[in-house]
Write an enzyme that holds these catalytic residues in place. Sequence first.
Site, short mmCIF file in Angstrom:
data_model
loop_
_atom_site.label_atom_id
_atom_site.label_comp_id
_atom_site.label_asym_id
_atom_site.label_seq_id
_atom_site.Cartn_x
_atom_site.Cartn_y
_atom_site.Cartn_z
N GLU A 167 0.82 -1.22 0.00
CA GLU A 167 0.00 0.00 0.00
C GLU A 167 0.85 1.28 0.00
O GLU A 167 0.88 2.03 0.99
CB GLU A 167 -0.98 -0.01 1.18
N GLU A 200 -5.94 -8.00 -0.34
CA GLU A 200 -6.56 -7.74 0.97
C GLU A 200 -8.01 -7.36 0.77
O GLU A 200 -8.32 -6.53 -0.10
CB GLU A 200 -5.90 -6.57 1.72
O1 IFM Z 1 -4.58 -3.53 8.92
C1 IFM Z 1 -4.46 -2.92 7.67
C2 IFM Z 1 -3.28 -3.47 6.92
O2 IFM Z 1 -2.10 -3.31 7.62
C3 IFM Z 1 -3.13 -2.81 5.58
N1 IFM Z 1 -4.36 -2.74 4.84
C4 IFM Z 1 -5.55 -2.33 5.55
C5 IFM Z 1 -5.70 -3.11 6.83
C6 IFM Z 1 -6.97 -2.67 7.58
O3 IFM Z 1 -6.92 -1.31 7.89
#
Ligand code: IFM
Length: 441
Positions: A170, A354
Amino acid sequence: MSGLGFTRADWPEGFLFGVATSAYQIEGHAQGGAGRTHWDDFAATPGNVVRAENGALACDHLNRWAEDLDLIAGGGFDIYRFSTSWARVLPEGRGAANPEGLDFYDRLVDGMLARGLKPALTLYHWELPSALNDLGGWRNRDIAGWFAEYAEVLCRRIGDRVWSAAPINEPWCVGWLSHFLGAHAPGLRDIRATARAMHHVGLAHGNATQVMRGLGMGNLGAVCNFEYALPLSDSAEDIAAAKRYDGIYNRWFLGAMFKGAYPEDVLEGLGPHMPDGWQEDMATICQPLDWLGLNYYTCKRIAHAEGPWPHLSEHVGALPQTQMGWEICPEGLGHFLRFARDNYTVDLPLYVTENGMANPDTPDQPDTARIDYLRAHFAQAREAISEGVPLKGYIVWSLMDNYEWALGYEKRFGLVHVDFDSLQRRPKASYQALKAALAQA
Ligand code: IFM
């Protein structure tokens, strides 16, 4: 049919399912000889993190990793997306390695392989060695070289056995959230710092990708996060503001990594603050990649605002929300799968790297809200596949409840409940639903 509305047979042959975590959020960073990170410093500063909680113990995965891998394999998942901590490998960020840290990741990867899991490595998931932050962290161009050194040390040790690798989780969070919004470490609110971080994170990605290719590694990708930007009203000004937000959040890194060019509408604001000679770095940032990973959770309503660029304000709309206060907006996932394919990646494999939700779970109550959330998002993925999007896998965030950064331990994203006093793990109903769905051919 399971509570999730599918079985494996409803997906293309070879479609992969997984769960994800990250190092600082689960390992227990005070243990095992890891160096201090800027998240330890950020959390120790009053007002930054709920109850000033940090990742010192977290889920104690460092000592309980075997039990955690058993849970992943026991759920029938194919992939484990995990991250390594730069400061656990190189406590000062460069120079001497921590043998205990390298041994841990070596054992962890072997543990995955022994259980038939595909190790999906991320090299950086947000905890920067404090010693490098002292030198300017992501604002300092040298970080691209320091990151390459870390990639080399780590991948010489485990690169031969990982199934896939991505340098940085990210990039928007590393650049914008941490240097413009100040919500994550190092907690800056400074446009010049932001422009530099938004550029250097790409350069570090490019450098690390070259290092890994040089070591003979394959299946290299990038993991970006996306937020569906919707105008708060249908006024021309709000529509333009939503487009700017979309550029910053969703198009900056895709443009750099897949086209070697930043979007013009974002350069209008960041251009004056970029480091000299940034144009010459674009070829390095734009490395050939084998896949793109999309992290998707929510949408955001954007309105025009007076004041300096980017002239926008963020709002939450009327859809049902998760424990994070994030609207549940599954169609955004379908949008980004098509958007990435149509504009950047064409026939390159895509993965949802994710997706999941925070919910105030207790061990004895079924987390049906999470099952509903996942069902709706999985449905979007299947629809995109039916339209020809080359989506090859879906990874749920997260295996277990963990340290949710500035929000501490109370936002529970896990398929497995963690009691943060006893550290006992208990699979939730969502874990059981996925296990049932994946067991059916
Ligand atoms: O917990 C985070 C993760 O570290 C990165 N993506 C989003 C998740 C939820 O906020």
